[in-house]
Enzyme design. Structure first.
Site, mmCIF file in Angstrom:
data_model
loop_
_atom_site.group_PDB
_atom_site.id
_atom_site.type_symbol
_atom_site.label_atom_id
_atom_site.label_comp_id
_atom_site.label_asym_id
_atom_site.label_seq_id
_atom_site.Cartn_x
_atom_site.Cartn_y
_atom_site.Cartn_z
ATOM 1 N N ARG A 1 0.737 -1.247 -0.039
ATOM 2 C CA ARG A 1 0.122 0.086 -0.157
ATOM 3 C C ARG A 1 0.915 1.061 0.130
ATOM 4 O O ARG A 1 0.405 2.361 0.410
ATOM 5 C CB ARG A 1 -1.095 -0.095 1.212
ATOM 6 C CG ARG A 1 -2.061 -1.005 0.942
ATOM 7 C CD ARG A 1 -3.152 -1.017 2.130
ATOM 8 N NE ARG A 1 -3.953 -1.981 1.867
ATOM 9 C CZ ARG A 1 -4.003 -3.311 2.602
ATOM 10 N NH1 ARG A 1 -3.071 -3.300 3.396
ATOM 11 N NH2 ARG A 1 -4.988 -4.187 2.486
ATOM 12 N N LYS B 1 2.830 11.464 -10.867
ATOM 13 C CA LYS B 1 1.880 10.852 -11.260
ATOM 14 C C LYS B 1 2.651 9.354 -11.817
ATOM 15 O O LYS B 1 3.678 9.406 -12.228
ATOM 16 C CB LYS B 1 1.498 11.381 -12.561
ATOM 17 C CG LYS B 1 0.293 12.362 -12.377
ATOM 18 C CD LYS B 1 0.024 13.084 -13.747
ATOM 19 C CE LYS B 1 -1.231 14.039 -13.723
ATOM 20 N NZ LYS B 1 -1.776 14.414 -15.095
ATOM 21 N N GLU C 1 8.203 18.798 -24.545
ATOM 22 C CA GLU C 1 7.628 19.065 -23.294
ATOM 23 C C GLU C 1 8.222 20.358 -22.557
ATOM 24 O O GLU C 1 7.502 20.891 -21.911
ATOM 25 C CB GLU C 1 7.886 17.662 -22.174
ATOM 26 C CG GLU C 1 7.013 16.485 -22.477
ATOM 27 C CD GLU C 1 5.692 16.763 -21.851
ATOM 28 O OE1 GLU C 1 5.143 17.607 -21.417
ATOM 29 O OE2 GLU C 1 4.856 15.491 -21.952
ATOM 30 N N LYS D 1 6.665 23.070 -13.206
ATOM 31 C CA LYS D 1 5.981 21.784 -12.644
ATOM 32 C C LYS D 1 5.991 21.900 -11.336
ATOM 33 O O LYS D 1 4.741 21.466 -10.671
ATOM 34 C CB LYS D 1 6.660 20.577 -13.376
ATOM 35 C CG LYS D 1 6.185 19.431 -12.995
ATOM 36 C CD LYS D 1 4.850 19.132 -13.892
ATOM 37 C CE LYS D 1 4.439 17.682 -13.733
ATOM 38 N NZ LYS D 1 5.062 16.733 -14.274
ATOM 39 N N GLU E 1 -4.562 17.476 -9.502
ATOM 40 C CA GLU E 1 -5.127 17.850 -10.725
ATOM 41 C C GLU E 1 -6.727 18.052 -10.554
ATOM 42 O O GLU E 1 -7.528 17.614 -11.564
ATOM 43 C CB GLU E 1 -5.034 16.851 -11.691
ATOM 44 C CG GLU E 1 -5.391 17.339 -13.232
ATOM 45 C CD GLU E 1 -4.576 16.342 -14.209
ATOM 46 O OE1 GLU E 1 -5.357 15.901 -14.978
ATOM 47 O OE2 GLU E 1 -3.373 15.905 -14.101
ATOM 48 N N ARG F 1 -3.206 22.077 -12.559
ATOM 49 C CA ARG F 1 -2.492 21.097 -12.886
ATOM 50 C C ARG F 1 -3.003 20.498 -14.392
ATOM 51 O O ARG F 1 -2.350 19.890 -15.231
ATOM 52 C CB ARG F 1 -2.661 19.994 -12.021
ATOM 53 C CG ARG F 1 -1.421 18.854 -12.313
ATOM 54 C CD ARG F 1 -0.837 18.023 -11.124
ATOM 55 N NE ARG F 1 0.199 17.055 -11.466
ATOM 56 C CZ ARG F 1 0.642 16.248 -10.885
ATOM 57 N NH1 ARG F 1 0.713 16.068 -9.578
ATOM 58 N NH2 ARG F 1 1.869 15.262 -11.379
ATOM 59 N N ASN G 1 -1.398 19.317 -19.227
ATOM 60 C CA ASN G 1 -1.848 18.188 -20.254
ATOM 61 C C ASN G 1 -2.106 18.941 -21.388
ATOM 62 O O ASN G 1 -2.775 18.229 -22.560
ATOM 63 C CB ASN G 1 -2.975 17.562 -20.010
ATOM 64 C CG ASN G 1 -2.700 16.540 -18.619
ATOM 65 O OD1 ASN G 1 -2.145 15.487 -18.767
ATOM 66 N ND2 ASN G 1 -3.638 16.638 -17.756
ATOM 67 N N HIS H 1 -1.913 16.824 -24.829
ATOM 68 C CA HIS H 1 -1.950 15.370 -24.329
ATOM 69 C C HIS H 1 -3.040 14.757 -24.837
ATOM 70 O O HIS H 1 -2.862 13.555 -24.991
ATOM 71 C CB HIS H 1 -1.638 15.280 -22.756
ATOM 72 C CG HIS H 1 -0.108 15.762 -22.633
ATOM 73 N ND1 HIS H 1 0.417 16.803 -22.748
ATOM 74 C CD2 HIS H 1 0.866 14.782 -22.009
ATOM 75 C CE1 HIS H 1 1.572 16.688 -22.193
ATOM 76 N NE2 HIS H 1 1.855 15.788 -21.687
ATOM 77 N N HIS I 1 -1.986 11.476 -26.738
ATOM 78 C CA HIS I 1 -2.336 10.117 -26.147
ATOM 79 C C HIS I 1 -3.163 9.307 -27.126
ATOM 80 O O HIS I 1 -2.933 8.128 -27.436
ATOM 81 C CB HIS I 1 -3.065 10.272 -24.722
ATOM 82 C CG HIS I 1 -2.252 10.562 -23.945
ATOM 83 N ND1 HIS I 1 -2.729 10.853 -22.504
ATOM 84 C CD2 HIS I 1 -0.862 10.723 -23.786
ATOM 85 C CE1 HIS I 1 -1.654 11.329 -21.639
ATOM 86 N NE2 HIS I 1 -0.418 11.052 -22.373
ATOM 87 N N HIS J 1 6.424 9.605 -26.970
ATOM 88 C CA HIS J 1 5.461 10.737 -26.302
ATOM 89 C C HIS J 1 5.628 12.078 -26.585
ATOM 90 O O HIS J 1 4.514 12.617 -26.767
ATOM 91 C CB HIS J 1 5.542 10.051 -24.826
ATOM 92 C CG HIS J 1 4.804 11.403 -23.989
ATOM 93 N ND1 HIS J 1 3.385 11.031 -24.052
ATOM 94 C CD2 HIS J 1 5.006 12.128 -23.171
ATOM 95 C CE1 HIS J 1 2.764 12.094 -23.184
ATOM 96 N NE2 HIS J 1 4.012 12.611 -22.454
#
Length: 358
Positions: A121, A143, A185, A227, A237, A241, A245, A248, A252, A265
């Site tokens: 956990r 993330k 990026e 960042k 997010e 935040r 993206n 993205h 994606h 990417h």
């Protein structure tokens, strides 16, 4: 070793440093400090491990440590490979005070971080990014996750690292294509919220392509500061935040449509940012001139700006699985122009199809 710049991610009791500099990977006294237990698992890949694993292992003298070397590439960012990390942790006898070191690019960082989030956990992990893209983006902010055949990063968790060790010297071994992908990026930070940084990138594009150390160090540190500040204000997010993206959702979808075997990417993000900028213009939200400046900068950095051929209906369907969507409605990150990104709900399907040529 050169001067190490430190950027802090301020998250109260879970705050952590980003150390940026040449040779910081060899500064074991620095990066050992956040390791709290005696068991350490280094997760790397077949490309990076022969270059840097021995140096990291030398810094782990006195710990019970092991290494897991996975195949390289986005196609291996899966639940099955995550299971291999769990098996390696079990073989090491890793308890709740164990630490995972993610030595590699974004795929290794995301996968190893996700495994650390899940093991018992949640155990500690350190990011040791060796690609430009990972240094300026994926290693910072917590993330973690893996891909599914139907979509990118659909299984994951927010799990902050204990530290990020960004050794700029590792970029010397990075292939040109992967290096340029990382610049996509970097451009994003100027595009979404820092017009001055965007102007600087236009002026220094040739220096960045040439990997000039002064320009590169400034680009990495500036990106990490942006960042870190955004993550500190909106870790999970819920608002700001999401602006990170930009490009993205399109990107994606393109990666998924290619089965994670086509665009890198950062290349997909480059194309996606320009699609988002052009969609903003088509919707009357931003000037055409800013989209053209973005296209010129990306091209000068050696990044692709045109999407490979795909059925627009397929891409739109993949975009519907994006994590930013709410109640089945598309939410995109668009802009009002350079440095002014925004979240836009309920973008009409017809506008996206027209943009994609369908």
């Amino acid at each position: 070793m050169s001067i190490v710049e430190q950027v802090d991610v301020g998250l109260a009791t879970r705050s952590y440093p980003i150390w940026i500099g040449e040779g910081v990977l060899d500064d074991a006294a620095r990066w050992r400090a956040p390791i709290r237990g005696r068991h350490v698992l280094v997760v790397s890949n077949e490309t990076v491990a022969p270059l840097y694993l021995e140096r990291v292992a030398a810094g782990l003298e006195g710990y019970a440590h092991a290494a897991l070397v996975l195949p390289d590439g986005e196609t291996h960012k899966t639940l099955e490979r995550t299971g291999e990390v769990f098996a390696a942790l079990a073989a090491l006898g890793a308890g709740r005070d164990a630490t995972v070191l993610a030595l590699g690019g974004g795929v290794i960082g995301d996968l190893a971080g996700f495994a650390a989030a899940c093991w018992m956990r949640g155990i500690d992990f350190l990011q040791m990014p060796t690609t430009l893209l990972a240094m300026v983006d994926s290693s910072v902010g917590g993330k973690t996750g893996v891909n599914l055949p139907v979509g990118k990063n659909l299984v994951g968790a927010f799990h902050q690292p204990r530290a990020v060790v960004a050794d700029i010297a590792t970029l010397a071994t990075l292939p040109d294509r992967e290096y340029r992908a990382g610049l996509g990026e970097v451009v994003k930070y100027g595009a979404i919220g820092d017009h001055g940084f965007f102007d600087w990138l236009e002026r220094e594009a040739a220096a960045l392509v040439a990997r000039e150390p002064r320009a590169l160090a400034h680009a990495i540190a500036t990106s990490c500061r942006h960042k870190a500040a955004i993550v500190a204000r909106d870790e999970f997010e819920q608002g700001e935040r999401a602006l990170l993206n930009f490009g993205h959702t399109f990107g994606h979808a393109l990666e998924t449509a290619d089965g994670y075997r086509g665009l890198l990417h950062g290349e997909a993000v480059s194309i996606g940012m320009l699609l988002a900028a052009r969609l903003s213009t088509a919707l009357g939200r931003a000037p055409q001139a800013d989209a053209e400046r973005l296209a010129a900068l990306l091209a000068n950095l050696g990044l692709p700006i045109s999407p490979p051929p795909h059925d627009p209906r397929q891409l739109l369907g993949l975009m519907r699985l994006d994590k930013k969507n709410l109640a089945g409605r598309l939410r995109l990150i668009l802009w009002r122009g350079i440095g002014r990104a925004e979240v836009v709900p309920d973008v009409p399907d017809a506008a996206i199809r027209n943009l994609l040529g369908g």
